[in-house]
Write an enzyme that holds these catalytic residues in place. Sequence first.
Site, PDB file in Angstrom:
ATOM      1  CE  LYS A  35      -1.569  -4.849   3.412  1.00  0.00           C
ATOM      2  NZ  LYS A  35      -1.647  -6.450   2.722  1.00  0.00           N
ATOM      3  CB  SER A  56      -0.705  -0.147   1.233  1.00  0.00           C
ATOM      4  OG  SER A  56      -1.438   1.364   1.619  1.00  0.00           O
ATOM      5  CE1 TYR A  95      -3.865  -2.959   5.484  1.00  0.00           C
ATOM      6  CE2 TYR A  95      -2.855  -0.642   4.945  1.00  0.00           C
ATOM      7  CZ  TYR A  95      -3.813  -2.101   4.701  1.00  0.00           C
ATOM      8  OH  TYR A  95      -3.769  -2.287   3.040  1.00  0.00           O
TER       9      TYR A  95
HETATM   10  P1  NAD Z   1     -11.147  -7.327   1.010  1.00  0.00           P
HETATM   11  O1  NAD Z   1     -11.470  -7.087   2.439  1.00  0.00           O
HETATM   12  O2  NAD Z   1     -12.226  -6.949   0.367  1.00  0.00           O
HETATM   13  O3  NAD Z   1     -10.309  -8.567   0.559  1.00  0.00           O
HETATM   14  C1  NAD Z   1      -9.413  -9.689   1.081  1.00  0.00           C
HETATM   15  C2  NAD Z   1      -9.809 -10.687   1.285  1.00  0.00           C
HETATM   16  O4  NAD Z   1      -9.099 -11.271   2.060  1.00  0.00           O
HETATM   17  C3  NAD Z   1     -11.354 -11.253   1.730  1.00  0.00           C
HETATM   18  O5  NAD Z   1     -12.225 -11.642   0.830  1.00  0.00           O
HETATM   19  C4  NAD Z   1     -11.475 -11.928   3.339  1.00  0.00           C
HETATM   20  O6  NAD Z   1     -12.246 -12.171   3.729  1.00  0.00           O
HETATM   21  C5  NAD Z   1      -9.894 -12.549   2.916  1.00  0.00           C
HETATM   22  N1  NAD Z   1      -9.140 -12.754   4.776  1.00  0.00           N
HETATM   23  C6  NAD Z   1      -8.664 -12.145   5.367  1.00  0.00           C
HETATM   24  N2  NAD Z   1      -8.070 -12.521   5.963  1.00  0.00           N
HETATM   25  C7  NAD Z   1      -6.931 -13.943   5.652  1.00  0.00           C
HETATM   26  C8  NAD Z   1      -7.121 -15.110   5.279  1.00  0.00           C
HETATM   27  N3  NAD Z   1      -6.043 -15.053   7.190  1.00  0.00           N
HETATM   28  N4  NAD Z   1      -7.168 -16.469   4.742  1.00  0.00           N
HETATM   29  C9  NAD Z   1      -7.677 -15.890   4.040  1.00  0.00           C
HETATM   30  N5  NAD Z   1      -8.706 -14.858   3.311  1.00  0.00           N
HETATM   31  C10 NAD Z   1      -8.690 -13.953   4.280  1.00  0.00           C
HETATM   32  O7  NAD Z   1      -9.956  -6.123   0.673  1.00  0.00           O
HETATM   33  P2  NAD Z   1      -9.416  -5.584  -0.457  1.00  0.00           P
HETATM   34  O8  NAD Z   1      -9.702  -3.887  -0.704  1.00  0.00           O
HETATM   35  O9  NAD Z   1      -9.554  -6.288  -1.738  1.00  0.00           O
HETATM   36  O10 NAD Z   1      -7.978  -5.343  -0.403  1.00  0.00           O
HETATM   37  C11 NAD Z   1      -6.724  -6.098  -0.951  1.00  0.00           C
HETATM   38  C12 NAD Z   1      -5.186  -6.053  -0.584  1.00  0.00           C
HETATM   39  O11 NAD Z   1      -5.296  -4.584  -0.701  1.00  0.00           O
HETATM   40  C13 NAD Z   1      -5.618  -6.676   1.349  1.00  0.00           C
HETATM   41  O12 NAD Z   1      -4.120  -6.976   1.720  1.00  0.00           O
HETATM   42  C14 NAD Z   1      -5.547  -4.933   1.464  1.00  0.00           C
HETATM   43  O13 NAD Z   1      -4.326  -4.443   2.467  1.00  0.00           O
HETATM   44  C15 NAD Z   1      -4.316  -4.487   0.305  1.00  0.00           C
HETATM   45  N6  NAD Z   1      -4.763  -3.516  -0.093  1.00  0.00           N
HETATM   46  C16 NAD Z   1      -5.863  -2.679  -0.083  1.00  0.00           C
HETATM   47  C17 NAD Z   1      -6.140  -1.077  -0.447  1.00  0.00           C
HETATM   48  C18 NAD Z   1      -7.708  -0.588  -0.516  1.00  0.00           C
HETATM   49  O14 NAD Z   1      -7.901   0.445  -0.373  1.00  0.00           O
HETATM   50  N7  NAD Z   1      -8.815  -1.683  -0.532  1.00  0.00           N
HETATM   51  C19 NAD Z   1      -5.053  -0.379  -0.628  1.00  0.00           C
HETATM   52  C20 NAD Z   1      -3.610  -0.712  -0.372  1.00  0.00           C
HETATM   53  C21 NAD Z   1      -4.133  -2.079   0.000  1.00  0.00           C
HETATM   54  C1  UD1 Z   2      -6.581   4.921   3.759  1.00  0.00           C
HETATM   55  C2  UD1 Z   2      -6.017   4.378   5.031  1.00  0.00           C
HETATM   56  C3  UD1 Z   2      -4.809   3.912   3.999  1.00  0.00           C
HETATM   57  C4  UD1 Z   2      -5.788   2.641   3.239  1.00  0.00           C
HETATM   58  C5  UD1 Z   2      -6.556   3.329   2.293  1.00  0.00           C
HETATM   59  C6  UD1 Z   2      -6.731   2.160   2.049  1.00  0.00           C
HETATM   60  C7  UD1 Z   2      -6.359   6.275   6.872  1.00  0.00           C
HETATM   61  C8  UD1 Z   2      -5.759   7.125   7.610  1.00  0.00           C
HETATM   62  N1  UD1 Z   2      -5.421   5.804   5.336  1.00  0.00           N
HETATM   63  O1  UD1 Z   2      -6.480   6.235   2.821  1.00  0.00           O
HETATM   64  O2  UD1 Z   2      -3.792   3.523   5.077  1.00  0.00           O
HETATM   65  O3  UD1 Z   2      -4.376   2.113   2.320  1.00  0.00           O
HETATM   66  O4  UD1 Z   2      -7.354   3.701   3.009  1.00  0.00           O
HETATM   67  O5  UD1 Z   2      -8.348   2.796   0.670  1.00  0.00           O
HETATM   68  O6  UD1 Z   2      -7.107   5.456   7.050  1.00  0.00           O
HETATM   69  N2  UD1 Z   2     -12.915  11.533   3.480  1.00  0.00           N
HETATM   70  C9  UD1 Z   2     -13.463  12.474   3.786  1.00  0.00           C
HETATM   71  N3  UD1 Z   2     -14.085  11.911   4.304  1.00  0.00           N
HETATM   72  C10 UD1 Z   2     -14.786  10.500   4.276  1.00  0.00           C
HETATM   73  C11 UD1 Z   2     -13.480  10.139   4.157  1.00  0.00           C
HETATM   74  C12 UD1 Z   2     -12.443  10.450   3.634  1.00  0.00           C
HETATM   75  O7  UD1 Z   2     -12.583  13.792   3.871  1.00  0.00           O
HETATM   76  O8  UD1 Z   2     -15.794  10.085   4.931  1.00  0.00           O
HETATM   77  C13 UD1 Z   2     -11.071  11.952   2.971  1.00  0.00           C
HETATM   78  C14 UD1 Z   2      -9.811  11.734   3.779  1.00  0.00           C
HETATM   79  O9  UD1 Z   2      -9.321  12.590   4.443  1.00  0.00           O
HETATM   80  C15 UD1 Z   2      -8.385  11.745   2.434  1.00  0.00           C
HETATM   81  C16 UD1 Z   2      -9.087  11.618   1.198  1.00  0.00           C
HETATM   82  O10 UD1 Z   2     -10.792  11.344   1.268  1.00  0.00           O
HETATM   83  O11 UD1 Z   2      -8.319  13.111   2.048  1.00  0.00           O
HETATM   84  C17 UD1 Z   2      -9.580   9.569   1.070  1.00  0.00           C
HETATM   85  O12 UD1 Z   2      -9.543   8.532   2.242  1.00  0.00           O
HETATM   86  P1  UD1 Z   2      -9.640   7.368   2.142  1.00  0.00           P
HETATM   87  O13 UD1 Z   2     -10.304   6.744   1.106  1.00  0.00           O
HETATM   88  O14 UD1 Z   2     -10.146   7.205   3.125  1.00  0.00           O
HETATM   89  O15 UD1 Z   2      -8.298   7.767   2.041  1.00  0.00           O
HETATM   90  P2  UD1 Z   2      -6.960   7.190   3.142  1.00  0.00           P
HETATM   91  O16 UD1 Z   2      -6.589   8.207   4.139  1.00  0.00           O
HETATM   92  O17 UD1 Z   2      -6.281   8.188   1.347  1.00  0.00           O
END
Ligand code: NAD
Ligand code: UD1
Length: 343
Positions: free
Chosen positions: A152, A124, A148
């Site tokens: 990572k 991330s 979190y």
């Molecule tokens: P998500 O929660 O929708 O998907 C994660 C999946 O992993 C879920 O289906 C959950 O049931 C499964 N899971 C969790 N723990 C497990 C375990 N121990 N064994 C087997 N399955 C397990 O999340 P996502 O948004 O699809 O994110 C996927 C990955 O990307 C995560 O590792 C997350 O940290 C990373 N990531 C997500 C974002 C974001 O904004 N969505 C941003 C940066 C990184």
């Molecule tokens: C957040 C996490 C980041 C994670 C990512 C996953 C925090 C501090 N950071 O990122 O670690 O990898 O989600 O997607 O939680 N905002 C509003 N109102 C809201 C929600 C968000 O104004 O109700 C603003 C926030 O202040 C930010 C932007 O929208 O400026 C994006 O926020 P968000 O979607 O939560 O993502 P990040 O904070 O960038």
Amino acid sequence: MKILVTGGAGYIGSHTCVELLNSGFEAVVVDNLSNSKTESISRVEKITGKNITFVQGDVRDRECLQTVFKAHDITAVIHFAGLKAVGESCEQPLSYYDNNVYGSIVLAQEMEKANIKKLVFSSSATVYGDPEKLPLTEDMPLSTTNPYGTSKLMVENIYRDLEVADKLKDSNSPWAISLLRYFNPVGAHESGLIGEDPNGIPNNLMPYISQVAVGKLQQLSVFGSDYPTIDGTGVRDYIHVVDLAKGHVKAVQAMLGGLSGVNAINLGTGNGLSVLQLVKAFEEQNEKPVPFKMVARRSGDVAACYADAKKAKALLDWQAELDVNAMVKDSWHWQSKNPNGYE
Ligand code: NAD
Ligand code: UD1
């Protein structure tokens, strides 16, 4: 060619399964369903007209992984499984380290035993902490502000050590590991069949906007209007989840084509958008009002964060193609077709 997708029933995993199947790969999903439902898998099958092998299991369960590796000739693993809520990670750090760090260690150990050494890991942009300068390049200093993010960064470091140790052994099948650092994934598949299905009230901006537009939430709170940005609100690099999913397929293909070692790679568009710019794009594209109010900054937020996306282009021949209009249109299409997610 079979790819193991851990966490493949989740938001990014399900979209990646679509792109894998559309690119001619087969997908085996291991997911413990802690944050997803098997309905997402059925819908991926509907979109692609292809089947997925689904195993309900945990990446920390060695026997489960061993059974999967015995039953299937897996070429590479895409590792999404993990917990992802920043606030929750501050309240329950041990379950985050257990799931995200221990789970990633067990997975790599079992892969090594099975001699499967191509791995894509979901990292991330949070590993850049509070950035000193923008855009963010992969060689910038790393730091984290919550468990979190630390989980990572720990896994990135563990996988680097693994690859170094393996190289010293001069093994004839070296590790290839892509540490993909996602910026802010948003949007949904254009079919409206799969998308993000957050539990309870969303923490992230795009699902919050969509739920205000659909009438489930009253109004958006904009966290901070005094940042040194274009309009005072926070700036992020939003990336369409379908582009992100394609980045994973490109990473697998690059490793199959010889990309070796450990490579940290940003997956972002390279463009920053403010909260208000995203709200305005959503309102204009979807002709739906999104009432909002300005409130205080959210603790832990940075003013701005966006990627330098050149390394992904150079190493993976990948770049984001979908613009903000597609992001807000597809988010709304998913939300309006599925007001209660997969239920
Ligand atoms: P998500 O929660 O929708 O998907 C994660 C999946 O992993 C879920 O289906 C959950 O049931 C499964 N899971 C969790 N723990 C497990 C375990 N121990 N064994 C087997 N399955 C397990 O999340 P996502 O948004 O699809 O994110 C996927 C990955 O990307 C995560 O590792 C997350 O940290 C990373 N990531 C997500 C974002 C974001 O904004 N969505 C941003 C940066 C990184
Ligand atoms: C957040 C996490 C980041 C994670 C990512 C996953 C925090 C501090 N950071 O990122 O670690 O990898 O989600 O997607 O939680 N905002 C509003 N109102 C809201 C929600 C968000 O104004 O109700 C603003 C926030 O202040 C930010 C932007 O929208 O400026 C994006 O926020 P968000 O979607 O939560 O993502 P990040 O904070 O960038």
